[in-house]
Scaffold this active site. Structure first.
Site, short mmCIF file in Angstrom:
data_model
loop_
_atom_site.label_atom_id
_atom_site.label_comp_id
_atom_site.label_asym_id
_atom_site.label_seq_id
_atom_site.Cartn_x
_atom_site.Cartn_y
_atom_site.Cartn_z
N GLU A 89 21.01 49.99 -74.42
CA GLU A 89 21.90 50.68 -75.37
C GLU A 89 23.36 50.78 -74.92
OE1 GLU A 89 18.82 53.68 -77.54
OE2 GLU A 89 19.46 54.26 -75.55
C1 NGO Z 1 15.23 54.77 -75.88
C2 NGO Z 1 16.50 55.09 -75.13
C3 NGO Z 1 16.40 56.38 -74.35
C4 NGO Z 1 15.79 57.49 -75.20
C5 NGO Z 1 14.45 57.02 -75.73
C6 NGO Z 1 13.82 58.09 -76.59
C7 NGO Z 1 15.39 53.44 -74.08
C8 NGO Z 1 15.02 52.39 -73.12
N1 NGO Z 1 16.59 53.95 -74.23
O1 NGO Z 1 14.49 54.04 -74.89
O2 NGO Z 1 17.67 56.76 -73.90
O3 NGO Z 1 15.61 58.63 -74.40
O4 NGO Z 1 14.56 55.83 -76.47
O5 NGO Z 1 12.58 57.70 -77.14
#
Ligand code: NGO
Length: 547
Positions: A350
């Site tokens: 992200e």
């Molecule tokens: C995503 C995000 C995390 C969140 C999570 C919540 C990943 C790999 N990055 O998973 O920052 O906490 O969802 O479900």
């Protein structure tokens, strides 16, 4: 119990309920026999009625009965084998009330004891497999490694009545069905991730979770040590990371961090349960706690405030600045130095405020630093959009909505040698709600009931996209903690889905069958209850009354 009302605690009628629960499950077998006249007749659970399902089970002969004079005999002088013996004694003593001395083994035969033996033969047992031989004369666990013996102990434990898990004296009989279990894991990597950044969990809380993971033969503990909301590991060369960056959490409460000694304690405790710690420092995004702690890490030289919300993707390390790489080098060097495990996870998910060119440049430099300090690179699967170094492991957290291009990129990396740990968000994320009424968790990837969580095959999950089965190193069940603040919360979300992911990681694909699994899972209910695990009583499972 927070999710589904009150847990029945039927101490007085425990044995009757156990027996009733067992026969309702059809677990009374030809090998069951009354222990003594007047005994309520606790059924012997059939060999194989455990989670994860063992690779091979051959029931044969009469059961073993653990008696007050039993000893735990340890063959050889290896310290780590003796430690497994002591661990087993520690499990069994409180509930049985037996002394169970751990003694040096004088050789096979006799004693009605539990015997632990390393063997250099039987290469089919591999690095983590074991054999369990049970009969009236004793139980023998054989393995090539102490890890194998430890996993065999978990099997032995699950074959004993659930009351063995209680920490106060209980009534036996303590019987184990006769026969042989020969068991090896399908995958080398069977992980659980705990996000200690969004909310901080103490050493004791992490150790409690480790103990629960060990019961299901999980062997990797991935600790998500940094995120926007908190930096949780002391770094001597950048002390404000923990002191300031660790000072809060989601919702604005007090945060916390591990000193290096505390981290070492977790690593040591995990090792004593044969789990390897995989530390993660998430970069270049998910870094507000670091950016807030050191103004020079920001492109504009201005430190943002600490962050206690739950948005993602807004922060980024400053990719063009040299100081960024001094920071990365120091953090990874210090973390690698206190991490005996092979892997170091650098996140990479992200990075929505980092350009793709910057992302690639940054991830490639960060990977080189991990290699420089002797560790194997792990990253979330977005790392496949950079250039994964040889040997790198990408953790796939996509879900049914993940686009074909993203899957294809992961598949291309897998075909080129990047290994994959599969953690599909709509299957293995323990923070997803079970259903709309679940008190905790999120539902961005949908709701995930126990059958959905168990209902996929890691070997073929990404086959359509072109991922070869051989690229799959294993599975992981991440628990993100935006909504999770206590051990009770951890348990309510992890159990009973975690045992299912553990089974996908351990058991041969040929054992995969929801109808059979839910019967074995139901038999875990009384055991989890006896352990005090406040699990979700999924309506899809016929939990015995004493669960
Ligand atoms: C995503 C995000 C995390 C969140 C999570 C919540 C990943 C790999 N990055 O998973 O920052 O906490 O969802 O479900």
């Amino acid at each position: 119990m927070r999710l589904l009302g009150t847990v029945p605690r039927l101490a007085g009628s425990l044995l009757l309920v156990l027996a009733a629960g067992a026969s309702a499950l059809g677990v009374a077998s030809a090998h069951s026999r009354p222990h003594s006249p007047g005994s309520p007749g606790a059924a012997v659970r059939p060999l194989g009625q455990i989670v994860p399902a063992p690779a091979q089970v051959h029931p044969a002969g009469a059961p073993f009965t653990l008696t007050p004079s039993a000893r735990i005999r340890v063959a050889g002088h290896a310290r780590d084998v003796r430690d497994v013996g002591s661990y087993l004694a520690g499990l069994l003593r409180p509930s049985t009330g037996y002394a169970l001395p751990v003694v040096q083994d004088g050789g096979p035969g006799g004693g009605h004891d539990v015997r632990l033996a390393l063997t250099s033969g039987d290469s089919a047992l591999g690095a983590e497999g074991y054999r369990l031989d049970s009969g009236p004369g004793g139980v023998t666990l054989t393995a090539r490694t102490s890890a194998g013996l430890f996993h065999g102990v978990q099997t032995l434990r699950q074959l004993l009545p659930a009351a063995v898990e209680k920490r106060t004296p209980q009534h036996g009989p303590w019987q184990v069905a006769g026969g042989t279990v020969t068991d090896v894991p399908r995958y080398a990597y069977r992980g659980a991730m705990l996000d200690v950044s969004r909310h901080f969990f103490t050493v004791a809380q992490v150790e409690k979770y480790i103990d629960e993971l060990a019961l299901y033969k999980i062997n990797e503990l991935h600790l998500h040590l940094s995120d926007d909301q908190g930096w949780r590991i002391a770094v001597n060369s950048w002390p404000r990371l923990a002191a300031y960056g660790g000072s809060t959490a989601v919702g604005g409460g007090a945060g916390g961090f591990y000193t290096k000694a505390q981290y070492a304690q977790i690593v040591g405790y995990a090792a004593s349960r044969h789990l390897e710690v995989v530390p993660e420092i998430d970069m270049p995004s998910h870094t507000d706690a670091a950016l807030a702690s050191y103004a020079q890490l920001n492109c504009d030289g201005v430190a943002p405030p600490l962050y206690t919300g739950t948005e993602v993707g807004f922060s980024s390390l400053c990719v063009p600045k040299d100081v960024t790489y001094a920071f990365v080098d120091d953090v990874i060097r210090e973390l690698a130095a206190i991490t005996p495990g092979r892997y170091l996870h650098i996140g990479g998910d992200e990075a929505h405020s980092t350009s793709q060119a910057d992302y690639v440049a940054f991830m490639n430099r960060a990977q080189a630093v991990v290699q420089k300090y002797g560790k194997t690179v792990m990253g979330w699967h977005q790392i496949t959009s950079a250039t994964p170094v040889p040997g790198a492991v990408a953790e796939y957290w996509g879900y049914d909505e993940t686009g074909a291009a993203e899957r294809a990129q992961v598949a291309a990396a897998a075909q080129a040698g990047t290994r994959l740990v599969l953690a599909p968000a709509d299957r293995s994320y323990l923070d997803m709600k079970y259903d709309e009424d679940t008190r905790l968790g999120q539902d961005w990837a949908g709701t995930v009931e126990v059958d959905r969580s168990y209902g996929w095959d890691p070997g073929t999950y990404l086959a359509d996209a072109g991922v070869p089965a051989s690229a799959v190193l294993g599975v992981e069940a991440p628990l993100w903690t935006e909504t999770i603040t206590s051990s009770d919360d951890i348990e309510a979300m992890a159990f009973p889905r975690l045992p299912g992911i553990a089974e996908l990681g351990w058991s041969p694909a040929s054992t995969h069958d929801w109808t059979a699994y839910k019967v074995r899972l139901a038999a875990q209910g009384p055991r989890m209850a006896a352990l005090g695990i406040d699990f979700y009583r999924s309506p899809l499972v016929d939990w015995p009354a004493n669960s």
